[in-house]
Design a protein around this motif. Sequence first.
Motif, PDB file in Angstrom:
ATOM      1  N   LYS A   1      30.307  42.546  36.630  1.00 17.65           N
ATOM      2  CA  LYS A   1      31.672  42.264  37.069  1.00 17.65           C
ATOM      3  C   LYS A   1      32.217  41.005  36.410  1.00 17.65           C
ATOM      4  O   LYS A   1      33.398  40.936  36.038  1.00 17.65           O
ATOM      5  CB  LYS A   1      31.710  42.136  38.595  1.00 17.65           C
ATOM      6  CG  LYS A   1      31.483  43.453  39.325  1.00 17.65           C
ATOM      7  CD  LYS A   1      31.429  43.273  40.831  1.00 17.65           C
ATOM      8  CE  LYS A   1      32.793  42.973  41.433  1.00 17.65           C
ATOM      9  NZ  LYS A   1      32.735  42.929  42.924  1.00 17.65           N
TER      10      LYS A   1
ATOM     11  N   MET B   1      36.158  34.876  37.779  1.00 12.52           N
ATOM     12  CA  MET B   1      35.599  35.011  39.127  1.00 12.52           C
ATOM     13  C   MET B   1      36.209  33.951  40.041  1.00 12.52           C
ATOM     14  O   MET B   1      35.603  32.917  40.340  1.00 12.52           O
ATOM     15  CB  MET B   1      34.077  34.926  39.070  1.00 12.52           C
ATOM     16  CG  MET B   1      33.459  35.981  38.159  1.00 12.52           C
ATOM     17  SD  MET B   1      33.901  37.689  38.606  1.00 12.52           S
ATOM     18  CE  MET B   1      32.724  38.010  39.899  1.00 12.52           C
TER      19      MET B   1
ATOM     20  N   THR C   1      37.549  37.562  44.402  1.00 10.46           N
ATOM     21  CA  THR C   1      37.163  38.598  43.438  1.00 10.46           C
ATOM     22  C   THR C   1      35.756  39.133  43.688  1.00 10.46           C
ATOM     23  O   THR C   1      35.416  40.227  43.209  1.00 10.46           O
ATOM     24  CB  THR C   1      37.231  38.061  41.995  1.00 10.46           C
ATOM     25  OG1 THR C   1      36.406  36.898  41.880  1.00 10.46           O
ATOM     26  CG2 THR C   1      38.665  37.719  41.618  1.00 10.46           C
ATOM     27  N   HIS C   2      34.932  38.406  44.392  1.00 11.12           N
ATOM     28  CA  HIS C   2      33.552  38.836  44.633  1.00 11.12           C
ATOM     29  C   HIS C   2      33.051  38.143  45.895  1.00 11.12           C
ATOM     30  O   HIS C   2      33.583  37.092  46.283  1.00 11.12           O
ATOM     31  CB  HIS C   2      32.655  38.484  43.442  1.00 11.12           C
ATOM     32  CG  HIS C   2      31.338  39.196  43.434  1.00 11.12           C
ATOM     33  ND1 HIS C   2      31.223  40.553  43.632  1.00 11.12           N
ATOM     34  CD2 HIS C   2      30.064  38.738  43.259  1.00 11.12           C
ATOM     35  CE1 HIS C   2      29.944  40.904  43.556  1.00 11.12           C
ATOM     36  NE2 HIS C   2      29.223  39.816  43.331  1.00 11.12           N
TER      37      HIS C   2
ATOM     38  N   ARG D   1      35.554  41.068  34.192  1.00 11.14           N
ATOM     39  CA  ARG D   1      36.670  40.282  34.716  1.00 11.14           C
ATOM     40  C   ARG D   1      37.107  39.217  33.706  1.00 11.14           C
ATOM     41  O   ARG D   1      38.296  38.875  33.619  1.00 11.14           O
ATOM     42  CB  ARG D   1      36.239  39.632  36.033  1.00 11.14           C
ATOM     43  CG  ARG D   1      37.287  38.830  36.747  1.00 11.14           C
ATOM     44  CD  ARG D   1      38.258  39.671  37.525  1.00 11.14           C
ATOM     45  NE  ARG D   1      39.269  38.809  38.148  1.00 11.14           N
ATOM     46  CZ  ARG D   1      40.316  39.247  38.801  1.00 11.14           C
ATOM     47  NH1 ARG D   1      40.512  40.551  38.951  1.00 11.14           N
ATOM     48  NH2 ARG D   1      41.182  38.414  39.320  1.00 11.14           N
TER      49      ARG D   1
END
Length: 395
Positions: free
Chosen positions: A107, A266, A270-271, A111
């Motif tokens: 990711k 990030m 976002t996570h 991203r």
Amino acid sequence: MADAKPLYETYNRAPMVFERGHGVWLETPTGERYLDFAAGIAVNSLGHTHPHLVEALKGQAEKLWHLSNVHEIPDQTRLAKRLTEVTFADKVFFTNSGAEALECAIKTARRHFYVNGQPGRYRIITIEGAFHGRTLATIAAGGQAKYLEGFGPKVEGFDQVPFGDHEALKAAITDETAAILVEPVQGEGGVRPLPKDCMRGLRDLCDEHGILLILDEVQSGVGRTGKLFAHEWAGITPDIMAVAKGIGGGFPFGACLATAEAADGMTVGTHGTTYGGNPLAMAVGNAVLDVVLEDGFLTHVNDIALVLNQGLASLKDRYPDLIDEIRGIGLMLGIKCARSNADLVMAMRNEHLLAVPAGDNVVRLLPPLIVSAEEARDALSRIEAALDMLSRKDN
């Protein structure tokens, strides 16, 4: 059904139960002792019930177990700072496992290009025979049919190339490529180290094409190969790295490390993770680093690796009909068998020595990093006895 087994039947478990462990030894309820050269598949990096880890876990358990990541967790910051000080990384995200660390790495790479105006760059090149975890994305990254079968369409965005084929890797790079993801040493794939020149070539290739280099050091990291991380042998650094297994010494957690540039996408929201970076994990992780970063610790790993390599080379010479090749680096070693690796694993188990099968007909030797020279020689004697039994069985 009343007699149905309550657990998912996804494991081919050995009919063995262990009640306690100390150092490199495991003990059954009846008192049988086994020399553990599996270490929970490279997880128990400091062996069983290491006193410093036990003390750290007990001390934290009496204070605080869990906090949501909506709060500050000081030991997260401390462990992240320590990791960034001894690696290439500027940023760390803590997870519960290696698969989650790889998910975060994937990711992060995608991203990065999204926030830098290249949303079409999302594909990741991986190596055939790799193993990156059991989530839908990581089985797609690994690309092995036996792990993909029956789980629906393969997650899009991963391109596999043959192991060691640098030309195929170069040809696979397109305008959609975001990153190359490799294990410096394939574990599940058969203890296959990527040559140093290949690692350097990957770094150069990523720089040339403006893509990211992601390393999966879940199994090869935290001292396993005689360096803190295996890529250090090649003198290169990645942009993103996934870590787990040995970093927790048996406590389940992992980490995704990245440069500030690679992690620039990030941002807040976002996570996330519920349990990742919890106070118990951070206490143990800091305790593991206390030991692994001590002066002389990695020297010890390399010294024991030499003992094992020399002994295994001798066994290969004496049992050419049973051993094709000795592979690996540090205390991540493999015996490529001339006959079924399952036979050797069973024969070693009969000698009260535990090991792990791998792909390419290999038996993995992954002892705790605190194993002594005497214990290494003991293991070699047990391997010899197992080989002798198999040899006599053939005649």
